[in-house]
Scaffold this motif. Structure first.
Motif, short mmCIF file in Angstrom:
data_model
loop_
_atom_site.label_atom_id
_atom_site.label_comp_id
_atom_site.label_asym_id
_atom_site.label_seq_id
_atom_site.Cartn_x
_atom_site.Cartn_y
_atom_site.Cartn_z
N ALA A 58 -57.22 -18.94 27.86
CA ALA A 58 -56.53 -20.04 28.53
C ALA A 58 -55.57 -20.69 27.54
N ARG A 59 -54.67 -21.52 28.04
CA ARG A 59 -53.72 -22.19 27.17
C ARG A 59 -53.77 -23.70 27.39
N ILE A 60 -53.68 -24.46 26.28
CA ILE A 60 -53.72 -25.92 26.37
C ILE A 60 -52.53 -26.59 25.71
N GLY A 61 -51.76 -25.92 24.86
CA GLY A 61 -50.68 -26.54 24.11
C GLY A 61 -51.01 -26.59 22.62
N GLU A 62 -50.00 -26.75 21.80
CA GLU A 62 -50.16 -26.70 20.35
C GLU A 62 -51.17 -27.73 19.85
N VAL A 63 -51.95 -27.32 18.87
CA VAL A 63 -52.97 -28.20 18.28
C VAL A 63 -52.60 -28.47 16.83
N ALA A 64 -52.22 -29.72 16.53
CA ALA A 64 -51.82 -30.09 15.18
C ALA A 64 -52.55 -31.36 14.74
N LEU A 369 -68.67 -17.24 23.02
CA LEU A 369 -68.13 -17.78 21.78
C LEU A 369 -66.68 -18.17 22.03
N ILE A 370 -66.33 -19.41 21.68
CA ILE A 370 -65.01 -19.93 22.02
C ILE A 370 -64.26 -20.33 20.76
N ALA A 371 -63.00 -19.89 20.68
CA ALA A 371 -62.13 -20.23 19.55
C ALA A 371 -60.81 -20.74 20.08
N VAL A 372 -60.27 -21.78 19.43
CA VAL A 372 -58.98 -22.37 19.80
C VAL A 372 -58.03 -22.18 18.63
N THR A 373 -56.80 -21.74 18.91
CA THR A 373 -55.82 -21.53 17.85
C THR A 373 -54.80 -22.66 17.82
N ARG A 374 -54.08 -22.73 16.70
CA ARG A 374 -53.07 -23.79 16.54
C ARG A 374 -51.97 -23.70 17.60
N SER A 375 -51.66 -22.51 18.06
CA SER A 375 -50.61 -22.36 19.07
C SER A 375 -51.09 -22.77 20.46
N GLY A 376 -52.37 -23.11 20.59
CA GLY A 376 -52.88 -23.64 21.84
C GLY A 376 -53.54 -22.65 22.76
#
Length: 384
Positions: A58-64, A369-376
């Protein structure tokens, strides 16, 4: 009141003329810009001894910002810098709800499965229920730690060393506990959790037990003490995540030490030097952590003595670890999620995301197992 427990840069507060950034999220030295950075360890071929496959994305938006991904039953709540907060079904990755709080997010997400809360860069705590805003309250200082939601209340640790409690449904401020603040604090997730009827908070280098009804201090236990002669050298803060087993809570002091505390008595059990910038996790017998140089360490939970050490991921800017079955899951700056053996740190598998850095410690929702990346991007992996 019994609280329900969950598996959960330095910044000047008072300097009128300048803001000093002391450490990045990866814990790199601020004096190293002219020094050639060590090359990340080359990844070796891996045999999938713990098979897993991607089952959704899924996508959520950039994470900074220092994201903390929240899991309540089969619901995963995450957020992006632009103000988006989303609840995902952990089994399918589909939106349960999605909203925007109208301002960039500085800290989040906390949730008890009913109320979710974030803090914006305009220093507002925003509480949501079913994706609808139910209240927002202004803080006196910035916050970089996700609110902790439990017992019908929302607790917020701010960067001025204050802890604030709000009614979860109305936002009415219930109490505030103010501790002496230092000129510098980390722009990074801190520590808040419940142990029985005690709210356990990281304040400077101490784990502190508070009465959740009124904020009074029940006990304090030092994981690390300030050292050095200037503000930068004396900087000491506890960083999330932590490892809790029963009444024992183990935590990391930023680039100083790892230690365990009996949170029922407020007694320090042990502390050991450690040079890491991310939180820790553990099981009944071991505590796991990643050092600033990418070394992965395991300490014996009973006494803090070393159990094993792995150099296979050196200089790969690792996340905090997560215990998953017989392995620990660790994200890196190239978007890989590494599964290492809890027994000896050997590689069991390597999962691929989108190539951007993993933004937060991986979390587990059921067997996903869930992972979120900086690009969202949000990835769900399941055992085969």
């Amino acid at each position: 009141m019994i609280l329900k427990s969950f598996r959960p840069l330095a910044h000047t507060l008072k300097a009128p003329a300048a803001i000093f950034l002391v450490a990045s999220l990866a814990g790199c030295s601020m004096f190293s810009s002219s020094v050639k950075k060590p090359q990340p360890a080359e990844l070796q071929p891996v045999v999938a001894l713990v098979p897993a496959k991607q089952v959704w994305m899924a996508r959520i938006g950039e994470v900074a910002f220092p994201l903390q991904v929240n899991v309540s039953a089969d619901t995963v709540v995450a957020a992006s810098t632009d103000g988006t907060v989303v609840a995902l079904d952990a089994r399918s990755g589909r939106d349960s709800w999605r909203t925007n709080v109208g301002a960039p997010i500085a800290a989040g997400v906390g949730s008890d499965g009913k109320v979710a809360a974030v803090v914006t860069r305009t220093n507002e705590v925003v509480a949501l229920s079913g994706g609808k805003e139910i209240w927002r309250q202004k803080l006196a200082a910035q916050a970089f730690t996700a609110p902790f939601v439990a017992g019908g209340r929302v607790f917020v640790l701010a960067a001025d060393r204050s802890v604030n409690a709000f009614d979860g449904q109305t936002g009415r401020k219930l109490w505030s506990q103010q501790r002496p603040s230092e000129p510098l604090v980390l722009r990074q997730s801190g520590v808040m959790l419940a142990v029985g009827d005690t709210l356990v908070v990281g304040l400077a280098g101490r784990l502190t037990g508070l009465n959740p009804l009124n904020g009074s201090i029940r006990w304090e236990a030092p994981i690390a003490s300030p050292r050095g002669i200037n503000d930068v050298e004396r900087l000491v803060d506890l960083v999330g995540t932590v490892s809790r087993t029963g009444n024992t809570v183990c935590a990391r002091a930023f680039q100083a030490s790892v230690g365990c505390v009996d949170a029922q008595r407020g007694a320090l059990l042990w502390t050991k030097p450690a040079n890491g910038a991310q939180g820790i996790d553990g099981d009944d017998s071991l505590v796991f952590g990643t050092e600033a140089d990418g070394k992965v360490l395991a300490w014996r939970r009973s006494d803090g003595e070393s159990a094993w050490s792995s150099d296979s991921l050196r200089y790969r800017s690792l996340s905090a670890p997560l215990v998953v079955g017989r392995s620990i899951a660790i994200g890196d700056s190239a978007g890989f999620v590494h599964l290492l053996s809890r027994a000896d740190g050997s590689s069991l598998n390597r999962l691929v995301t989108d190539g951007s850095p993993v933004a937060a410690s991986p979390v587990l929702a059921g067997n996903i197992l869930i992972a979120v990346t900086r690009s969202g991007a949000v990835f769900g992996f399941a055992p085969e």
